[in-house]
Design a protein around this motif. Sequence first.
Motif, PDB file in Angstrom:
ATOM      1  N   TRP A  10       0.741  -1.432  -0.148  1.00  0.00           N
ATOM      2  CA  TRP A  10       0.044   0.145   0.262  1.00  0.00           C
ATOM      3  C   TRP A  10       0.586   1.188  -0.021  1.00  0.00           C
ATOM      4  CZ3 TRP A  10       0.943  -2.540   4.507  1.00  0.00           C
ATOM      5  CH2 TRP A  10       1.669  -2.033   5.654  1.00  0.00           C
ATOM      6  N   SER A  11       0.532   2.318  -0.595  1.00  0.00           N
ATOM      7  CA  SER A  11       1.436   3.435  -0.456  1.00  0.00           C
ATOM      8  C   SER A  11       1.308   3.875   0.922  1.00  0.00           C
ATOM      9  CB  SER A  11       0.328   4.939  -1.645  1.00  0.00           C
ATOM     10  OG  SER A  11      -0.181   4.294  -2.540  1.00  0.00           O
ATOM     11  N   PHE A  12       2.316   5.307   0.969  1.00  0.00           N
ATOM     12  CA  PHE A  12       2.598   4.911   2.160  1.00  0.00           C
ATOM     13  C   PHE A  12       3.697   7.131   2.370  1.00  0.00           C
ATOM     14  CE2 PHE A  12       4.707   5.510   6.798  1.00  0.00           C
ATOM     15  CZ  PHE A  12       3.736   5.472   7.064  1.00  0.00           C
ATOM     16  N   ARG A  13       3.562   7.869   2.072  1.00  0.00           N
ATOM     17  CA  ARG A  13       4.263   9.049   2.217  1.00  0.00           C
ATOM     18  C   ARG A  13       6.137   8.923   1.898  1.00  0.00           C
ATOM     19  NH1 ARG A  13       1.784  13.132   6.368  1.00  0.00           N
ATOM     20  NH2 ARG A  13       4.391  14.148   6.223  1.00  0.00           N
TER      21      ARG A  13
ATOM     22  N   CYS B 214       6.542   5.312  13.822  1.00  0.00           N
ATOM     23  CA  CYS B 214       5.265   6.685  15.375  1.00  0.00           C
ATOM     24  C   CYS B 214       4.255   7.783  14.298  1.00  0.00           C
ATOM     25  CB  CYS B 214       6.113   7.042  16.042  1.00  0.00           C
ATOM     26  SG  CYS B 214       7.888   8.025  15.688  1.00  0.00           S
ATOM     27  N   GLY B 215       4.763   8.006  12.805  1.00  0.00           N
ATOM     28  CA  GLY B 215       4.262   9.082  12.221  1.00  0.00           C
ATOM     29  C   GLY B 215       5.395  10.104  12.575  1.00  0.00           C
ATOM     30  N   GLU B 216       6.814   9.887  12.568  1.00  0.00           N
ATOM     31  CA  GLU B 216       7.285  11.597  12.267  1.00  0.00           C
ATOM     32  C   GLU B 216       7.403  11.620  11.074  1.00  0.00           C
ATOM     33  OE1 GLU B 216       8.967  14.280  13.483  1.00  0.00           O
ATOM     34  OE2 GLU B 216       9.534  13.404  15.780  1.00  0.00           O
ATOM     35  N   GLU B 217       7.088  13.176  10.720  1.00  0.00           N
ATOM     36  CA  GLU B 217       7.377  13.695   9.870  1.00  0.00           C
ATOM     37  C   GLU B 217       8.593  14.833   9.376  1.00  0.00           C
ATOM     38  OE1 GLU B 217       3.850  15.130   8.485  1.00  0.00           O
ATOM     39  OE2 GLU B 217       3.252  15.805  10.158  1.00  0.00           O
ATOM     40  N   ASP B 218       9.365  14.689  10.586  1.00  0.00           N
ATOM     41  CA  ASP B 218      10.806  15.690  10.278  1.00  0.00           C
ATOM     42  C   ASP B 218      11.428  14.994   9.980  1.00  0.00           C
ATOM     43  OD1 ASP B 218      12.448  17.689  11.185  1.00  0.00           O
ATOM     44  OD2 ASP B 218      11.842  17.993  13.395  1.00  0.00           O
TER      45      ASP B 218
ATOM     46  N   HIS C 188      14.568   9.043  14.537  1.00  0.00           N
ATOM     47  CA  HIS C 188      15.294   9.674  15.703  1.00  0.00           C
ATOM     48  C   HIS C 188      14.662   9.806  16.696  1.00  0.00           C
ATOM     49  CE1 HIS C 188      18.929   9.292  12.760  1.00  0.00           C
ATOM     50  NE2 HIS C 188      18.840  10.466  12.332  1.00  0.00           N
ATOM     51  N   SER C 189      14.028   9.124  16.292  1.00  0.00           N
ATOM     52  CA  SER C 189      12.171   9.527  17.462  1.00  0.00           C
ATOM     53  C   SER C 189      11.860   8.463  18.769  1.00  0.00           C
ATOM     54  CB  SER C 189      11.033  10.396  16.969  1.00  0.00           C
ATOM     55  OG  SER C 189      10.843  11.676  16.624  1.00  0.00           O
ATOM     56  N   CYS C 190      11.550   7.444  17.956  1.00  0.00           N
ATOM     57  CA  CYS C 190      11.056   6.208  18.322  1.00  0.00           C
ATOM     58  C   CYS C 190      12.627   4.928  17.987  1.00  0.00           C
ATOM     59  CB  CYS C 190       9.744   5.188  17.491  1.00  0.00           C
ATOM     60  SG  CYS C 190      10.301   5.055  15.966  1.00  0.00           S
ATOM     61  N   HIS C 191      13.168   5.491  17.325  1.00  0.00           N
ATOM     62  CA  HIS C 191      14.542   4.542  17.082  1.00  0.00           C
ATOM     63  C   HIS C 191      14.198   3.128  16.544  1.00  0.00           C
ATOM     64  CE1 HIS C 191      16.900   7.097  19.265  1.00  0.00           C
ATOM     65  NE2 HIS C 191      16.128   7.761  20.018  1.00  0.00           N
ATOM     66  N   ARG C 192      13.078   2.856  15.344  1.00  0.00           N
ATOM     67  CA  ARG C 192      12.785   2.469  15.158  1.00  0.00           C
ATOM     68  C   ARG C 192      12.963   2.262  13.398  1.00  0.00           C
ATOM     69  NH1 ARG C 192       9.319  -2.393  16.965  1.00  0.00           N
ATOM     70  NH2 ARG C 192       8.413  -1.131  19.373  1.00  0.00           N
ATOM     71  N   TYR C 193      13.061   1.205  12.667  1.00  0.00           N
ATOM     72  CA  TYR C 193      13.437   1.087  11.270  1.00  0.00           C
ATOM     73  C   TYR C 193      12.807  -0.238  10.440  1.00  0.00           C
ATOM     74  CZ  TYR C 193      16.118  -3.384  11.450  1.00  0.00           C
ATOM     75  OH  TYR C 193      16.877  -4.264  11.043  1.00  0.00           O
ATOM     76  N   LEU C 194      13.304   0.106   9.211  1.00  0.00           N
ATOM     77  CA  LEU C 194      12.663  -1.220   8.774  1.00  0.00           C
ATOM     78  C   LEU C 194      13.905  -0.487   6.726  1.00  0.00           C
ATOM     79  CD1 LEU C 194      10.873   0.948   6.193  1.00  0.00           C
ATOM     80  CD2 LEU C 194       9.073  -0.288   7.120  1.00  0.00           C
TER      81      LEU C 194
END
Length: 264
Positions: free
Chosen positions: A181-184, A191-195, A216-222
């Motif tokens: 699915w499309s995602f920005r 977490c939805g961080e967009e900065d 860098h906000s939630c320290h998650r990655y993919l």
Amino acid sequence: MMARVRDSWDRRILRAEQLAATGGPSAPLLTFYGRLLRSQKDVYDTFHRRPPSGSLERDLPLVMERGSALLHEVAHHGPDRLVGEARTLLEMTNSAISNQLLTYWSAPSDRQFFPKAILQPYAQWLVDAGVTPSDRAPAQAANRCPRCAGAPQLSILETAGAASAEGSSRLLLCAMCLTQWSFRRVLCPHCGEEDERRLGYFQSPAFEHLRLDACHSCHRYLKSVDLGRLGLAVPLVDEVAGAPLDLWAREHGYEKIELNLVGL
Ligand SMILES: [Zn+2]
Ligand SMILES: [Zn+2]
């Protein structure tokens, strides 16, 4: 918007075998993953002969027809840490295994290898056949699969030419039913961080078509698989081939949004 045609099981298997044959640090993982994909394809193909109903509780005998073969495959050829788990499951009663699958179906966890491996082809079949699961209604969110609310396994970047003004040429791939699915582009899928300053992109010269997207906000990655750089890549498989990037991410304090089926 639903994206282009997904990869077939055959394409995934072939890609895993090709990448395993090139050697390199991830070759043993890819050999195992190729075998696992074959077992998953067998589970999927069972449903062509006897279509499931969409209620996992009712479909369990059908799912386990080839699902137990998958367990045997891993018990004989899997990596050490999974062999023990496969043998334990094979000694369990059918109802105990069924309970594990039903629990996973209502609350998926990427720490549970076997339910994910067995239910991925089931979930994909339901989507392909347009069957809505009758005993599963997880909450919807933009960072979750629109079909089954699964977490994103990876992200896919398409050719630069396909980018629209909104930058919508990024897709997420569902870890459960493998829908895209499309995602920005500039948005943390956890977490939805967009900065932009809080989103980091890392690459290694060893994998030019892979990118590690960290927040860098939630320290998650993919990982992102860039099909503009390597059109013949099969995202689900190339993501596994990039195992060294997972080790790098972990060393740097990032936790993956969803572990893949080789546990990385
Ligand atoms: Zn899904
Ligand atoms: Zn984040």
